[in-house]
Motif scaffolding. Structure first.
Motif, mmCIF file in Angstrom:
data_model
loop_
_atom_site.group_PDB
_atom_site.id
_atom_site.type_symbol
_atom_site.label_atom_id
_atom_site.label_comp_id
_atom_site.label_asym_id
_atom_site.label_seq_id
_atom_site.Cartn_x
_atom_site.Cartn_y
_atom_site.Cartn_z
ATOM 1 N N UNK A 247 0.805 -1.209 0.000
ATOM 2 C CA UNK A 247 0.000 0.000 0.000
ATOM 3 C C UNK A 247 0.838 1.259 0.000
ATOM 4 N N UNK A 248 2.048 1.177 -0.562
ATOM 5 C CA UNK A 248 2.942 2.323 -0.581
ATOM 6 C C UNK A 248 3.679 2.533 0.717
ATOM 7 N N UNK A 249 3.463 1.672 1.718
ATOM 8 C CA UNK A 249 4.112 1.823 3.011
ATOM 9 C C UNK A 249 5.267 0.832 3.161
ATOM 10 N N UNK A 250 6.385 1.329 3.567
ATOM 11 C CA UNK A 250 7.541 0.493 3.863
ATOM 12 C C UNK A 250 7.243 -0.254 5.154
ATOM 13 N N UNK A 251 7.130 -1.577 5.077
ATOM 14 C CA UNK A 251 6.797 -2.374 6.255
ATOM 15 C C UNK A 251 8.023 -2.768 7.059
ATOM 16 N N UNK A 252 9.210 -2.525 6.519
ATOM 17 C CA UNK A 252 10.432 -2.885 7.221
ATOM 18 C C UNK A 252 11.196 -3.978 6.497
ATOM 19 N N UNK A 253 12.334 -4.325 7.056
ATOM 20 C CA UNK A 253 13.223 -5.288 6.429
ATOM 21 C C UNK A 253 12.866 -6.730 6.769
ATOM 22 N N UNK A 254 12.856 -7.569 5.756
ATOM 23 C CA UNK A 254 12.810 -9.008 5.972
ATOM 24 C C UNK A 254 14.159 -9.461 6.508
ATOM 25 N N UNK A 255 15.226 -8.887 5.947
ATOM 26 C CA UNK A 255 16.571 -9.230 6.386
ATOM 27 C C UNK A 255 17.562 -8.162 5.942
ATOM 28 N N UNK A 256 18.718 -8.158 6.586
ATOM 29 C CA UNK A 256 19.867 -7.345 6.176
ATOM 30 C C UNK A 256 21.090 -8.236 6.283
ATOM 31 N N UNK A 257 22.095 -7.931 5.493
ATOM 32 C CA UNK A 257 23.272 -8.793 5.481
ATOM 33 C C UNK A 257 24.184 -8.592 6.678
ATOM 34 N N UNK A 258 24.152 -7.399 7.299
ATOM 35 C CA UNK A 258 25.019 -7.140 8.451
ATOM 36 C C UNK A 258 24.548 -5.892 9.181
ATOM 37 N N UNK A 259 25.229 -5.572 10.276
ATOM 38 C CA UNK A 259 24.809 -4.458 11.131
ATOM 39 C C UNK A 259 24.936 -3.107 10.432
ATOM 40 N N UNK A 260 25.936 -2.942 9.562
ATOM 41 C CA UNK A 260 26.106 -1.671 8.854
ATOM 42 C C UNK A 260 24.923 -1.425 7.925
ATOM 43 N N UNK A 261 24.531 -2.458 7.199
ATOM 44 C CA UNK A 261 23.400 -2.318 6.287
ATOM 45 C C UNK A 261 22.111 -2.084 7.069
ATOM 46 N N UNK A 262 21.988 -2.682 8.245
ATOM 47 C CA UNK A 262 20.817 -2.435 9.074
ATOM 48 C C UNK A 262 20.733 -0.953 9.456
ATOM 49 N N UNK A 263 21.881 -0.350 9.749
ATOM 50 C CA UNK A 263 21.911 1.076 10.068
ATOM 51 C C UNK A 263 21.423 1.904 8.881
ATOM 52 N N UNK A 264 21.919 1.579 7.697
ATOM 53 C CA UNK A 264 21.518 2.322 6.492
ATOM 54 C C UNK A 264 20.030 2.136 6.213
ATOM 55 N N UNK A 265 19.541 0.910 6.369
ATOM 56 C CA UNK A 265 18.127 0.642 6.116
ATOM 57 C C UNK A 265 17.241 1.347 7.147
ATOM 58 N N UNK A 266 17.730 1.473 8.373
ATOM 59 C CA UNK A 266 16.973 2.208 9.384
ATOM 60 C C UNK A 266 16.830 3.680 9.005
ATOM 61 N N UNK A 267 17.896 4.242 8.414
ATOM 62 C CA UNK A 267 17.827 5.630 7.940
ATOM 63 C C UNK A 267 16.772 5.748 6.848
ATOM 64 N N UNK A 268 16.782 4.801 5.926
ATOM 65 C CA UNK A 268 15.831 4.827 4.818
ATOM 66 C C UNK A 268 14.393 4.706 5.331
ATOM 67 N N UNK A 269 14.181 3.806 6.302
ATOM 68 C CA UNK A 269 12.833 3.629 6.838
ATOM 69 C C UNK A 269 12.393 4.855 7.630
ATOM 70 N N UNK A 270 13.297 5.371 8.457
ATOM 71 C CA UNK A 270 12.956 6.511 9.303
ATOM 72 C C UNK A 270 12.569 7.726 8.476
ATOM 73 N N UNK A 271 13.327 7.982 7.412
ATOM 74 C CA UNK A 271 13.078 9.156 6.579
ATOM 75 C C UNK A 271 12.005 8.918 5.515
#
Length: 233
Positions: A49-73
């Motif tokens: 529905x156009x909403x980011x529901x979050x990550x199914x997975x990330x490859x490591x902690x650094x990518x999780x940080x980047x994905x959190x920025x993307x989700x937050x913003x």
């Protein structure tokens, strides 16, 4: 590139690579995706529905940080890849073209220099995006691009397979992290909406803005709101 453009040899190689077993098959899917394409990290995001529901997975902690920025913003190559149904390729995040200034800053601080979003297509429907990141600037080669398209194709079918194996009416256990993330964020947005007298959409913007200002994942802020340890309204 359509499915017909993907040669059988490439598809077999990608399927074999993504089937590499680990204790957590979600981690295997993301880490193997990065390995196949030859980048340093990957994340898989569900969108509905156009909403980011979050990550199914990330490859490591650094990518999780980047994905959190993307989700937050609520901005970045993942969102645009989902919206446009086409790959979104950024060879150098430091070379700003005016898009996603907040996301670029967060990704660069985390050490990422390039980002590539590929839609997860099921027929004509898009269920999310494959996000690939690299710590060096530079475009994907033709081979890397073709591999990424194949990975996105296989990953989308993998997610669909997980859900099809779940009990009727239940979410696949591999997707529970995404569901829990979504639930706490939207519960918090609902509480803020009531407390501040705002529409839920505006309350979600306020929640995300607070998380960005604090430099913390939006899910952490949401958990504090739900636990009544923080009031934003």
């Amino acid at each position: 590139m359509t499915n017909r453009d993907m040669d059988l040899g490439r598809m077999v190689r990608v399927i074999d690579a993504l089937a590499v077993g680990e204790r957590d098959i979600r981690l295997s899917l993301c880490s193997a995706s990065a390995g196949v394409v030859g980048v340093c990290g990957a994340g898989l995001v569900l969108v509905s529905g156009g909403r980011n529901l979050g990550n199914v997975c990330v490859s490591d902690a650094v990518i999780e940080t980047v994905e959190n920025v993307q989700y937050t913003l609520g901005e970045g190559p993942c969102i645009d890849a989902f919206t446009t149904r086409t790959p979104v390729l950024v060879a150098d995040l430091a070379d700003s073209d005016g898009r996603w200034l907040g996301f670029r800053e967060g990704a660069l601080v985390a050490g990422m220099r390039a980002a590539f979003g590929f839609p997860l297509m099921i027929g004509t429907s898009c269920i999310g995006a494959l996000n690939l990141f690299h710590d060096q600037p530079g475009a994907l080669s033709d081979v890397q691009y073709a591999d990424a398209v194949a990975v996105a194709h296989v990953a989308s079918r993998t997610l669909l397979g997980w859900q099809s194996a779940a009990e009727p009416g239940l979410l696949a256990w591999q997707l529970e992290r995404t569901q829990a993330h979504r639930a706490v964020v939207h519960q918090a947005a609902g509480m803020i909406a009531i407390q501040a007298g705002l529409p839920v959409g505006d309350a979600l913007v306020l929640l995300r803005a607070h998380a960005f200002a604090e430099g913390r994942p939006v899910s952490e802020i949401a958990a504090e709101v739900v636990g009544r340890r923080l009031r934003l309204g």
